[in-house]
Motif scaffolding. Structure first.
Motif, PDB file in Angstrom:
ATOM      1  N   UNK A 828       0.841  -1.223   0.043  1.00  0.00           N
ATOM      2  CA  UNK A 828      -0.102   0.022   0.069  1.00  0.00           C
ATOM      3  C   UNK A 828       0.795   1.416  -0.207  1.00  0.00           C
ATOM      4  N   UNK A 829       1.981   1.092  -0.039  1.00  0.00           N
ATOM      5  CA  UNK A 829       2.995   2.395  -0.329  1.00  0.00           C
ATOM      6  C   UNK A 829       3.548   2.668   1.182  1.00  0.00           C
ATOM      7  N   UNK A 830       2.980   2.032   2.237  1.00  0.00           N
ATOM      8  CA  UNK A 830       3.490   2.509   3.687  1.00  0.00           C
ATOM      9  C   UNK A 830       4.920   1.637   3.967  1.00  0.00           C
ATOM     10  N   UNK A 831       5.925   2.565   4.405  1.00  0.00           N
ATOM     11  CA  UNK A 831       7.070   1.970   4.607  1.00  0.00           C
ATOM     12  C   UNK A 831       7.047   1.617   6.249  1.00  0.00           C
ATOM     13  N   UNK A 832       6.988   0.162   6.343  1.00  0.00           N
ATOM     14  CA  UNK A 832       7.088  -0.271   7.658  1.00  0.00           C
ATOM     15  C   UNK A 832       8.294  -0.881   8.065  1.00  0.00           C
ATOM     16  N   UNK A 833       8.774  -0.274   9.243  1.00  0.00           N
ATOM     17  CA  UNK A 833      10.218  -0.626   9.519  1.00  0.00           C
ATOM     18  C   UNK A 833      10.461  -2.077   9.910  1.00  0.00           C
ATOM     19  N   UNK A 834       9.124  -2.639  10.543  1.00  0.00           N
ATOM     20  CA  UNK A 834       8.965  -3.942  10.998  1.00  0.00           C
ATOM     21  C   UNK A 834       9.295  -5.121   9.915  1.00  0.00           C
ATOM     22  N   UNK A 835       8.960  -4.469   8.723  1.00  0.00           N
ATOM     23  CA  UNK A 835       9.396  -5.505   7.405  1.00  0.00           C
ATOM     24  C   UNK A 835      10.719  -5.700   7.289  1.00  0.00           C
ATOM     25  N   UNK A 836      11.722  -4.823   7.627  1.00  0.00           N
ATOM     26  CA  UNK A 836      13.037  -4.874   7.442  1.00  0.00           C
ATOM     27  C   UNK A 836      13.763  -6.113   8.195  1.00  0.00           C
ATOM     28  N   UNK A 837      13.614  -7.158   7.776  1.00  0.00           N
ATOM     29  CA  UNK A 837      13.900  -8.490   8.675  1.00  0.00           C
ATOM     30  C   UNK A 837      15.444  -8.704   8.366  1.00  0.00           C
ATOM     31  N   UNK A 838      16.192  -8.438   7.426  1.00  0.00           N
ATOM     32  CA  UNK A 838      17.587  -8.862   7.022  1.00  0.00           C
ATOM     33  C   UNK A 838      18.333  -7.890   7.677  1.00  0.00           C
ATOM     34  N   UNK A 839      19.508  -8.386   8.332  1.00  0.00           N
ATOM     35  CA  UNK A 839      20.374  -7.424   9.179  1.00  0.00           C
ATOM     36  C   UNK A 839      21.639  -7.648   8.476  1.00  0.00           C
ATOM     37  N   UNK A 840      22.291  -6.746   7.771  1.00  0.00           N
ATOM     38  CA  UNK A 840      23.578  -6.679   7.283  1.00  0.00           C
ATOM     39  C   UNK A 840      24.608  -5.794   7.873  1.00  0.00           C
ATOM     40  N   UNK A 841      25.664  -6.624   8.053  1.00  0.00           N
ATOM     41  CA  UNK A 841      26.790  -6.049   8.829  1.00  0.00           C
ATOM     42  C   UNK A 841      27.738  -5.228   7.837  1.00  0.00           C
ATOM     43  N   UNK A 842      28.118  -3.902   8.088  1.00  0.00           N
ATOM     44  CA  UNK A 842      28.838  -3.196   7.371  1.00  0.00           C
ATOM     45  C   UNK A 842      30.346  -2.777   7.896  1.00  0.00           C
ATOM     46  N   UNK A 843      30.438  -3.827   9.061  1.00  0.00           N
ATOM     47  CA  UNK A 843      31.792  -3.747   9.643  1.00  0.00           C
ATOM     48  C   UNK A 843      32.823  -4.192   8.834  1.00  0.00           C
ATOM     49  N   UNK A 844      34.165  -3.782   8.971  1.00  0.00           N
ATOM     50  CA  UNK A 844      35.192  -4.494   8.333  1.00  0.00           C
ATOM     51  C   UNK A 844      35.439  -5.791   9.154  1.00  0.00           C
TER      52      UNK A 844
END
Length: 996
Positions: A828-844
Motif C-alpha cells: 500500500x506504499x507504507x514503509x513499515x520498518x518492521x518489514x526490514x528483517x535482514x540484518x546486514x553487517x557493514x563492519x570491516x
C-alpha cells in the motif's frame, strides 16, 4: 697463541690502592676525546652510524669515511646502532681509539625503543600492545594528513580516507567502535592524540564547503603537521598501554613524535627534500552514451503509456539528442598538481643541540577552476643538559598554517554521475554560463560559490627534568596549544539560475573558531636495581584547561559582488552562533614496573580522573590496569630450542578506562538569547547524575622469533567491553526537547585477533624485508535492556554489530510486472520498518597490509598492498531508472524489457509503482554487495647517487605512487568510501632528498 702476563710491581700495587681509596677519582676524571672508525664485514666504511653514550642524549654520527669522535668519560659506554646491523655496546674504559666492525642484523628486539607515553620501553620488554611506524614509512608519501600514511600498516588500526579532497579528516578507529555515539567526527570513538607530549583537540572543524563538509569528515586539525618532520608514530591499544591516560585513552592513544637533534660535537648538518607530482581520479564509471540514453527515455514513456512533453522530457524535446558530454571527465577529470619542499638543519654542541625544519606543500584540484590547498609548517626542537647530566631541558614547537580554497561541491561528484549525457553545453557562444531554460541547472554555477578555509595552529611543549639522586628524577612537562580557524564563503548572484531565483540576493557566510589549551604535568620517576630485581616507578599529576570559541555570521544583500565578504557592506548581518565553552580536567596517575632476571615483567598503572563535563557528584573516577610478560626463551629448559625458536614471550593485560567524550555543560539547564530584546528560551534539560562511560579491556598475546629473530610472529587476542553508554536519551516531542544526556545500560563488545609476521634476509649487497599484518575484528551489541521499547529498536539489535543496516528481504524482479519484489512487504506504499528483517553487517571483518622492501646496493624498491574484507551498498544510479538522468551501462543491458523476462534490473518507468519499488530496493538486501578490495597503496623506487666525494652524506632520487591499482567487485568510484564523494586520488610523484 702465546698468552703474555705481567706481574705487578710493589709500586704498581701502591698506585692501584691509592686509586680505589680515593673513591671519587673516577668521577673527577675529565672527559676525553674518543674516536674511531666503523665498517661492515667487508671493510667498507659506513656513514651515518649513530654513536651515543648509554643512558644519555649525547651522541654523534660517522662521516663519509666511517669516522667519528665524541667526548666521553672512562666510565661511559658507547652504544653503536645503524639500521640493518646489530647494535653494539662498548665500555670506554681507558681506550681512546676504536676500530669497530658491524654485523648485519635488524632484529635485535631489545634495542628498538618504544614510546609508551610517560615512559619508554623496548620491543623485548613491553607488556602492552603498541604498534609503531617510523619516519622511513611516512615521509615520502605525498599526504596532507600524517594519519593517512598509516593505512594498511598497523594491526587493529582502521584508517579510512573518506574523500580525495585535501584537508578532509580521515576516520580512525582503534580496535573497533566502543560507543553508541557516532557522527561525522566519530564522536565518542576518537582516540587521544599526543604530539611531543601535548594532547590536542582532534575534533574536526565544521565547514560550509561541501567538499570539506561534516559528512566527509570536516577539516582535520592534524593537517597542520608536516609528515616529513615526524620521527615516529606509536599507537597504544590495550589496557596496559592506555590506562595510564585514564579516561582520555579509552579509545586508544596515538603518540606522534617529531624529529630531534642529537648531542655531541658534530658539524651542522643540513637536509632537503623536494618532490612534485600529479594526481587523478583512479576510476570512472561506465555510464551509457547518448544513443542508449535516448532509447532508455523513450522506452520508459512507452512502458508508462505516456507522452513526453517539454515539462517532463526536456532531454527529448528541447535538448540536442545527438549531443554527448562525458560529465565525469568534464567535472572531475582534471589532473591535480602537487609540490612539496622540506628543509632541515640540526647541530649543536655537547650539551646543547637543536633541530629545525620547514615545510611547504601545495596541491591543486581535479575540479575545473583554480582551486588549491596550501600548507606551511615549521618545527623547532631544542635540547640542553648540564655538564653533570643532572639537569635536562627539552623544548619543541610546531607551527602550521593550511589554506584550503575550494567551493561548495557537496553534490558536484553526484551531479557528474547523474546528468543526462545530452544535457546542454556549459557555456554560451559568448563564454557566459549557459542557463538555457528552467529545465537546466548548470553544474558549473556552484563554482561561483567559493570557500576559503584557513587553519593556524601552534603546539608547544617544555620539559624540564632534574636528577635529585642517580635513582630519582623530578620532571615537569608543560604544553600550550592554540588553533584559529576562519572560513569565508562567497555566494554571488551568478550562483543562481536567473530564471528561477530572480528574487534572491548575494550573501557571504563567515565561520570562525578558536581553541586554546594549557596543560601541566609534574612527575617523579624512580629507577633502581636490587640484585636481579629492577624497579621503574613514576607518580604524576595532570592539570588541563581548554577553551573553545565559535562565531558564525551571515551577510545578506551586497550592492556589488566585489564587496562580498565585507560585512560592513552587507544590508543585513545575522549571527547564527556565538558560543564559548570551557573544559577542565585534572588527574593523578602512577606506574610501577617490575623486572626480574630479564625474563619476568609486571606493569601496574592507575589514574584518578576528574572532568568538568559531569555533575559535581559524578566528576571523579578511577581507572587502572595490570600487564605482565614472561620471556620463556630465557628459561634454561628452552635453551635447546633457541637455534630455531630464538625468542618466545607470553604477555597479557587487563584493565579499565573511561570516556568523557561528550559536550560541555550537558548536566545543566541551558538557555539561548532570542534575537532583539533580551528574551531567553531553553535549549537543554538538566541531568546532573549521568556518569563516566566504562571500557574494560582484556588481551592475551604470544610473540615468537625464529632463527635468531630473522622471522617474527606475533599473535594477539583482545576483548573490550564498553558499558554505561553516554548517549542522548530520546524524549517525546511533547516535552519540547529531542533528547537529554544520560547513561544507557547497554554494553558494546569488541573482540578480535591480530597477527603480525616479519622477516628479513641479507646476502652481500642484497637485502629483503617483508611484513604482514592481519586484523580480524568483531563488534556486537552485547546487551541493551529494554531496547524494544526504546528509540533504538530500529537502529541496533542485541547480538549484532553496531554498524548494521536493517533491510527488506529482496526476492528479485517480477517477470510479469518488471518491478522488484520483497518478502512480506506492504503493497500500500507504507514503509513499515518492521518489514526490514535482514540484518546486514557493514563492519570491516578483516583488514591489513603486506609490505616488502628490496635493496640492492644503492637501489631500493618498496611497496605496500592494503586489503579489506567488508560489505557495503552497491552503486546504482541516483535517480529512478527511466526518469531524467543517466544509468550504468551494465544496468541498462540487464533491464527488464517485457513480460516473461528473467532480469536483474527493474523496468524503465516514471510511474509511482516503479518509484516506490526502486526506493524500497535501495533499502533491501539486494542493493548490498561485497565491497572488499585489494589495493596497491604505495609503490616507491629510490636510488642513492654516488656523490659522496662532493661532500654529500646521501643524495637519493625517488619516485612514489599512491593508490595505483585496486581489485574489487564494487562498481562505484571507491570501495573504501562507497557513495559519491571524490575518491582518494591516484598520485605519482618524483623527488630528491639530500643530506650534507
Amino acid at each position: 697463541m702465546k698468552i703474555l702476563t705481567t706481574r705487578l710491581t710493589g709500586a704498581a700495587w701502591i698506585l692501584v690502592c691509592l686509586y680505589w681509596a680515593t673513591g671519587n677519582l673516577l668521577w673527577a676524571t675529565p672527559q676525553q676525546t674518543v674516536s674511531g672508525t666503523i665498517t661492515d664485514t667487508e671493510q667498507n666504511p659506513i656513514p651515518g652510524v649513530s654513536i651515543r653514550l648509554l643512558n644519555s642524549n649525547t651522541g654523534t654520527q660517522t662521516d663519509m669515511q666511517g669516522a667519528f669522535s665524541i667526548q666521553a668519560l672512562p666510565s661511559d659506554t658507547l652504544s653503536i646502532s645503524y639500521l640493518g646491523f646489530k647494535t653494539l655496546r662498548l665500555p670506554v674504559a681507558n681506550q681512546i681509539n676504536f676500530t669497530i666492525v658491524l654485523q648485519q642484523d635488524i632484529t635485535d628486539l631489545g634495542e628498538v625503543t618504544i614510546n609508551a607515553g610517560y615512559y619508554n620501553t623496548t620491543r623485548r620488554e613491553q607488556t602492552g600492545s603498541i604498534a609503531r611506524v617510523t619516519a622511513e614509512e611516512i615521509e615520502r608519501q605525498p599526504v596532507t594528513n600524517p594519519l593517512a600514511a598509516l593505512q594498511g600498516r598497523m594491526p587493529g588500526v582502521s584508517v579510512v580516507q573518506r574523500s580525495g579532497v585535501p584537508g578532509n579528516a580521515p576516520a580512525v578507529q582503534i580496535r573497533g567502535q566502543n560507543s553508541l555515539r557516532s557522527g561525522f567526527n566519530n564522536s565518542g570513538n576518537r582516540p587521544l592524540y599526543i604530539i611531543d607530549g601535548v594532547p590536542i583537540d582532534s575534533d574536526p572543524l565544521n565547514s560550509f564547503s561541501g567538499l570539506t563538509s561534516p559528512n566527509l569528515g570536516g577539516i582535520d586539525p592534524l593537517n597542520t603537521l608536516n609528515p616529513a618532520a615526524i620521527e615516529r608514530i606509536e599507537v597504544l591499544k590495550d589496557a596496559d598501554a592506555t590506562a595510564i591516560y585514564g579516561s582520555r585513552g579509552a579509545n586508544g592513544v596515538i603518540l606522534i613524535t617529531t624529529k630531534k637533534g642529537t648531542g655531541g660535537k658534530q658539524k651542522t648538518r643540513f637536509n632537503a627534500q623536494v618532490y612534485t607530482g600529479v594526481g587523478e581520479v583512479p576510476r570512472k564509471l561506465d555510464l551509457i552514451k547518448t544513443a542508449d540514453y535516448i532509447s532508455l527515455r523513450q522506452e520508459a514513456f512507452a512502458n508508462d503509456g505516456a507522452r513526453p512533453t517539454e515539462t517532463n522530457a526536456p532531454d527529448l524535446l528541447l535538448w540536442d539528442t545527438d549531443r554527448y558530454t562525458d560529465w565525469q571527465e568534464t567535472l572531475f577529470g582534471a589532473t591535480a598538481q602537487t609540490t612539496g619542499v622540506n628543509l632541515g638543519v640540526n647541530g649543536g654542541s655537547t650539551y646543547t643541540y637543536y633541530n629545525l625544519s620547514l615545510g611547504y606543500q601545495q596541491e591543486t584540484s581535479v575540479f575545473p577552476g583554480d582551486f588549491k590547498y596550501n600548507k606551511l609548517t615549521a618545527t623547532l626542537s631544542l635540547n640542553h643538559r648540564s655538564s653533570d647530566e643532572r639537569f635536562k631541558l627539552q623544548l619543541s614547537t610546531l607551527i602550521g598554517r593550511d589554506t584550503n580554497r575550494q567551493f561548495d561541491g557537496s553534490s558536484f561528484v553526484s551531479t557528474a554521475l547523474s546528468l543526462a549525457p545530452n544535457a546542454p553545453a556549459l557555456y554560451t557562444d559568448d563564454g557566459e554560463l549557459n542557463w538555457e531554460d528552467s529545465s537546466w541547472t548548470n553544474p558549473l554555477a556552484t563554482l561561483y560559490r567559493e570557500s576559503q578555509a584557513q587553519v593556524q595552529q601552534l603546539i608547544s611543549n617544555l620539559s624540564l627534568s632534574y636528577s635529585i639522586t642517580p635513582e630519582l628524577e623530578a620532571k615537569l612537562s608543560a604544553g600550550y596549544t592554540l588553533l584559529n580557524s576562519d572560513e569565508l564563503v562567497k555566494q554571488p548572484l551568478q550562483f543562481y539560475n536567473p530564471a528561477l531565483w530572480s528574487f534572491v540576493s548575494s550573501r557571504s557566510l563567515h565561520i570562525g573558531a578558536k581553541r586554546q589549551s594549557f596543560i601541566a604535568e609534574p612527575q617523579l620517576n624512580y629507577r633502581n636495581s636490587f640484585g636481579k630485581f629492577n624497579l621503574d616507578a613514576l607518580v604524576g599529576a595532570t592539570l588541563q584547561h581548554r577553551a573553545t570559541t565559535g562565531l558564525n555570521m551571515v551577510g545578506i544583500g551586497y550592492a556589488n559582488d566585489q564587496l562580498l565578504g565585507n560585512l560592513a557592506a552587507a544590508e543585513q548581518v545575522v549571527v547564527t552562533d556565538n558560543t564559548t565553552q570551557e573544559y577542565a580536567y585534572a588527574a593523578a596517575f602512577g606506574r610501577v614496573g617490575l623486572r626480574y632476571a630479564h625474563k619476568y615483567y609486571l606493569n601496574l598503572t592507575g589514574r584518578r580522573d576528574g572532568s568538568s563535563r559531569f555533575g559535581p557528584s559524578r566528576r571523579l573516577a578511577t581507572f587502572g590496569a595490570l600487564g605482565g610478560a614472561w620471556i620463556l626463551s630465557e628459561e634454561h629448559w628452552m635453551q635447546a630450542l633457541t637455534p630455531v625458536l630464538s625468542f618466545t614471550k607470553l604477555r597479557g593485560s587487563y584493565g579499565s578506562a573511561g570516556s568523557d567524550q561528550i559536550g560541555d555543560y550537558g548536566y545543566l539547564d541551558t538557555y539561548s538569547a532570542t534575537p532583539g530584546g533580551g528574551g531567553l528560551y531553553p535549549t537543554q534539560l538538566t541531568n546532573p547524575v549521568y556518569s563516566w562511560e566504562r571500557n574494560r579491556k582484556l588481551e592475551l598475546a604470544l610473540e615468537l622469533g625464529f632463527w635468531n629473530d630473522k622471522v617474527r610472529l606475533n599473535t594477539s587476542w583482545y576483548r573490550n567491553r564498553s558499558s554505561n553508554q553516554l548517549v542522548g536519551y530520546n524524549l517525546p516531542a511533547i516535552t519540547g526537547f529531542t533528547n537529554v544526556q544520560a547513561n544507557l545500560d547497554a554494553t558494546v563488545e569488541n573482540t578480535g585477533w591480530e597477527f603480525e609476521a616479519a622477516t628479513q634476509m641479507h646476502a652481500e649487497r642484497f637485502s629483503w624485508q617483508a611484513s604482514l599484518n592481519v586484523s580480524i575484528p568483531k563488534n556486537r551489541l552485547r546487551s541493551f535492556p529494554g531496547i524494544e521499547e526504546s528509540a533504538y529498536a530500529n537502529t541496533y539489535k542485541v547480538g549484532e554489530p553496531l554498524n548494521i543496516q536493517l533491510l527488506y528481504d529482496y526476492t528479485g524482479v517480477d517477470p510479469e510486472t518488471g518491478l522488484y519484489t520483497f518478502v512480506d512487504v506492504n503493497e500500500d506504499g507504507v514503509y513499515n520498518l518492521d518489514d526490514r528483517v535482514v540484518v546486514k553487517d557493514l563492519t570491516r571483518t578483516l583488514f591489513g597490509g603486506f609490505r616488502n622492501q628490496f635493496t640492492y646496493g644503492r637501489v631500493s624498491l618498496d611497496f605496500l598492498w592494503e586489503f579489506v574484507v567488508q560489505d557495503g551498498q552497491q552503486y546504482y544510479a541516483s535517480g529512478v531508472p527511466g526518469r531524467l538522468g543517466t544509468l550504468l551501462q551494465e544496468d541498462y543491458d540487464r533491464r527488464w524489457q517485457g513480460p516473461g523476462d528473467s532480469a536483474s534490473f527493474q523496468k524503465l518507468s516514471q510511474g509511482l509503482d516503479a518509484l516506490r519499488s526502486y526506493f524500497r530496493f535501495q533499502t533491501s538486501a539486494g542493493s548490498y554487495t561485497d565491497t572488499s578490495f585489494l589495493r596497491l597503496r604505495t609503490l616507491g623506487l629510490s636510488y642513492k647517487l654516488p656523490l659522496e666525494t662532493l661532500g654529500l652524506t646521501t643524495c637519493t632520487v625517488f619516485m612514489q605512487g599512491q593508490n595505483l591499482f585496486t581489485l574489487t567487485k564494487y562498481r562505484g568510484l571507491d570501495p573504501q568510501a562507497p557513495g559519491t564523494s571524490l575518491p582518494a586520488l591516484r598520485m605519482l610523484t618524483a623527488g630528491l632528498k639530500l643530506n650534507f
